[in-house]
Design a protein around this motif. Structure first.
Motif, PDB file in Angstrom:
ATOM      1  N   ALA A 143      31.178  -9.172  59.460  1.00 42.76           N
ATOM      2  CA  ALA A 143      29.786  -9.614  59.382  1.00 42.76           C
ATOM      3  C   ALA A 143      29.546 -10.904  60.167  1.00 42.76           C
ATOM      4  CB  ALA A 143      29.408  -9.835  57.914  1.00 42.76           C
ATOM      5  N   TYR A 144      28.261 -11.201  60.306  1.00 44.10           N
ATOM      6  CA  TYR A 144      27.797 -12.454  60.889  1.00 44.10           C
ATOM      7  C   TYR A 144      26.994 -13.214  59.834  1.00 44.10           C
ATOM      8  CZ  TYR A 144      29.037 -10.709  65.538  1.00 44.10           C
ATOM      9  OH  TYR A 144      29.719 -10.232  66.621  1.00 44.10           O
ATOM     10  N   VAL A 145      27.012 -14.520  59.961  1.00 41.23           N
ATOM     11  CA  VAL A 145      26.215 -15.353  59.060  1.00 41.23           C
ATOM     12  C   VAL A 145      25.192 -16.114  59.893  1.00 41.23           C
ATOM     13  CG1 VAL A 145      27.983 -15.577  57.298  1.00 41.23           C
ATOM     14  CG2 VAL A 145      27.949 -17.189  59.205  1.00 41.23           C
ATOM     15  N   PRO A 146      23.955 -16.242  59.399  1.00 39.66           N
ATOM     16  CA  PRO A 146      22.929 -16.956  60.166  1.00 39.66           C
ATOM     17  C   PRO A 146      23.225 -18.445  60.246  1.00 39.66           C
ATOM     18  CG  PRO A 146      22.092 -16.321  58.003  1.00 39.66           C
ATOM     19  CD  PRO A 146      23.436 -15.692  58.140  1.00 39.66           C
ATOM     20  N   THR A 147      22.934 -19.031  61.404  1.00 40.37           N
ATOM     21  CA  THR A 147      23.064 -20.467  61.616  1.00 40.37           C
ATOM     22  C   THR A 147      21.786 -20.959  62.288  1.00 40.37           C
ATOM     23  OG1 THR A 147      23.977 -20.395  63.863  1.00 40.37           O
ATOM     24  CG2 THR A 147      25.531 -20.101  62.037  1.00 40.37           C
ATOM     25  N   PHE A 151      23.665 -16.756  65.118  1.00 45.28           N
ATOM     26  CA  PHE A 151      24.594 -16.131  64.182  1.00 45.28           C
ATOM     27  C   PHE A 151      26.024 -16.481  64.557  1.00 45.28           C
ATOM     28  CE2 PHE A 151      20.800 -13.529  64.133  1.00 45.28           C
ATOM     29  CZ  PHE A 151      20.625 -13.238  62.789  1.00 45.28           C
ATOM     30  N   ASP A 154      31.753 -14.222  60.624  1.00 45.20           N
ATOM     31  CA  ASP A 154      32.371 -14.643  59.368  1.00 45.20           C
ATOM     32  C   ASP A 154      33.888 -14.512  59.530  1.00 45.20           C
ATOM     33  OD1 ASP A 154      33.304 -14.997  56.792  1.00 45.20           O
ATOM     34  OD2 ASP A 154      31.688 -13.853  55.859  1.00 45.20           O
ATOM     35  N   GLN A 157      36.012 -13.528  56.596  1.00 43.14           N
ATOM     36  CA  GLN A 157      35.940 -12.111  56.262  1.00 43.14           C
ATOM     37  C   GLN A 157      36.807 -11.283  57.205  1.00 43.14           C
ATOM     38  OE1 GLN A 157      32.683  -9.801  57.419  1.00 43.14           O
ATOM     39  NE2 GLN A 157      33.461  -8.039  56.297  1.00 43.14           N
ATOM     40  N   GLU A 368      23.968  -8.085  51.730  1.00 42.98           N
ATOM     41  CA  GLU A 368      22.905  -8.410  52.695  1.00 42.98           C
ATOM     42  C   GLU A 368      21.559  -8.417  51.975  1.00 42.98           C
ATOM     43  OE1 GLU A 368      22.494  -6.642  56.558  1.00 42.98           O
ATOM     44  OE2 GLU A 368      24.600  -6.063  56.611  1.00 42.98           O
ATOM     45  N   ARG A 370      18.717 -10.165  53.607  1.00 45.79           N
ATOM     46  CA  ARG A 370      17.678 -10.512  54.566  1.00 45.79           C
ATOM     47  C   ARG A 370      17.321  -9.292  55.404  1.00 45.79           C
ATOM     48  NH1 ARG A 370      15.328 -14.849  52.848  1.00 45.79           N
ATOM     49  NH2 ARG A 370      14.443 -15.193  54.935  1.00 45.79           N
TER      50      ARG A 370
END
Length: 399
Positions: A143-147, A151, A154, A157, A368, A370
């Protein structure tokens, strides 16, 4: 009636094309459509590239040619790709293919046994997931996490997802659909995991040179990575040659020889005369590339400005690719939409704006919460961007 192969049940598709069909049907009814759904380019291939292809046809280069590609193109690719990444390749490292997609399939055929695990980005290009599962592997998403700047992968992970059964990781820096770009630290972390766990890496670099600021870097150039990394390269994006179907893999010699054999088995060779267009693209003037990037940058700036002016929508301004992945959670909540697909359909029918959603780029992951859509601005003129997104903003604000 004979039965079809069971593995077809595992074959996915690029569902963005279904969005294109819906948009075409809506347009056929006499409605205006603003196409943000496909990552095609509505800028013509440069004249000198087309002329080289036509000349090759006139010169009779319409028959079979070597499976891994004609020597002149392989040499040009080795020189160009290597010089832009601070690496050295020979023509033997280059295997020409009919676009970038075959590189994904043939890489997996080469390094993955049935039942083995391959990590892939999610959201990500849907063909990764499709081909891993179709070929009998286990697709393990990361996955990716918002910044604030977009993005980030992770990494923890990814680390936790690697097992003794993991054979490879697919890594798409300058990413479709979320336009994420790794920091140097993130790229090095992925490389370290690949080395530590002895993994093969497919580095999808389709958008390596589709960038507006900054400089691209390849994970293959990091210490210990050249011998385990296959680079996916395509002419589609940089040279506006999406329909010409021309690309290549740049691979360690052990892998390259297998990819050449797979070419011979699958399609014999890449279209002979199209390869001469590729030589002209690499060796000829790069002015059309610069002009296209200027056009795409203008579209990016306008699209980002309007999207960020819509209450409840937000997106970071990416330095590369031609995609935006705005967060539409607040908009959907305010308008009463639960399913992002329903939001997309309503947007098309009320404003003519056609786009893909997060669901077109891999299965939604646990946790998830969002909602996102993808806007591709490569196939729509600036004025149409203003008009279409203006209508989208008016519709949202009126709600």
């Amino acid at each position: 009636m004979p039965q079809l192969a069971h593995r077809l049940e595992r074959l996915g598709t690029e569902t963005a094309f279904s969005v294109a069909q819906a948009a075409a049907a809506w347009k056929a009814k006499g409605n205006a459509v603003y196409p943000f759904h496909l990552g095609d380019i509505n800028i013509p291939t440069a004249p000198h590239i087309v002329e080289a292809m036509n000349q090759a046809i006139a010169d009779g280069y319409t028959g079979y040619c070597p499976g891994p590609g004609i020597p002149a193109l392989r040499e040009a690719l080795a020189e160009d790709i290597g010089s832009r990444r601070g690496m050295e390749f020979s023509a033997d490292n280059v295997v020409v293919m009919t676009g970038g997609k075959p590189v994904i399939t043939k890489f997996l055929q080469t390094v993955m046994n049935p039942g083995q695990e391959v990590l892939y980005p999610n959201p990500g290009f849907p063909i990764y997931e499709s081909q891993i599962e179709y070929l009998g592997g286990t697709a393990v998403p990361y996955a990716y996490v918002p910044t604030e700047s977009g993005f980030a992968i992770d990494i923890e992970q990814v680390r936790a997802s690697i097992t003794e059964n993991t054979t490879a990781i697919i890594y798409n820096d300058l990413q479709n659909p979320i336009s994420a770009e790794s920091t140097a630290e993130e790229r090095e972390a992925v490389a370290q995991l690949a080395i530590e766990h002895n993994l093969w890496v497919l580095s999808d670099e389709a958008y390596f040179e589709t960038r507006y600021e900054g400089t691209s870097s390849s994970i293959a150039a990091l210490p210990g990575m050249a011998e385990r990394t296959v680079i996916l390269y395509t002419f589609s994006k940089k040279f506006a040659m999406t329909g010409s179907r021309l690309g290549c893999a740049v691979a360690p010699l052990e892998i390259a020889s297998v990819l050449s054999k797979l070419n011979t088995n699958d399609e014999s060779c890449t279209t002979h005369y199209v390869q001469y267009a590729g030589i002209a693209a690499l060796r000829g003037t790069q002015e059309p590339v610069k002009e296209m990037l200027e056009t795409l940058k203008e579209r990016r700036d306008v699209t980002c400005e309007i999207v960020n002016s819509i209450p409840g929508m937000s997106v970071a301004v990416p330095q590369s690719t031609f995609y935006l992945f705005p967060d539409v959670t607040e908009v959907m909540d305010r308008m009463g939409f639960v399913n992002v697909g329903d939001f997309a359909t309503a947007a098309l029918e009320n404003t003519g704006v056609s786009f893909c959603t997060r669901e077109h780029f891999g299965r939604r992951l646990p946790g998830e919460d969002r909602q996102y859509i993808r806007l591709a601005y490569s196939g729509i003129e600036t004025e149409a961007i203003r008009e279409g997104l203006g209508r989208l903003r008016d519709w949202i604000e009126a709600s």
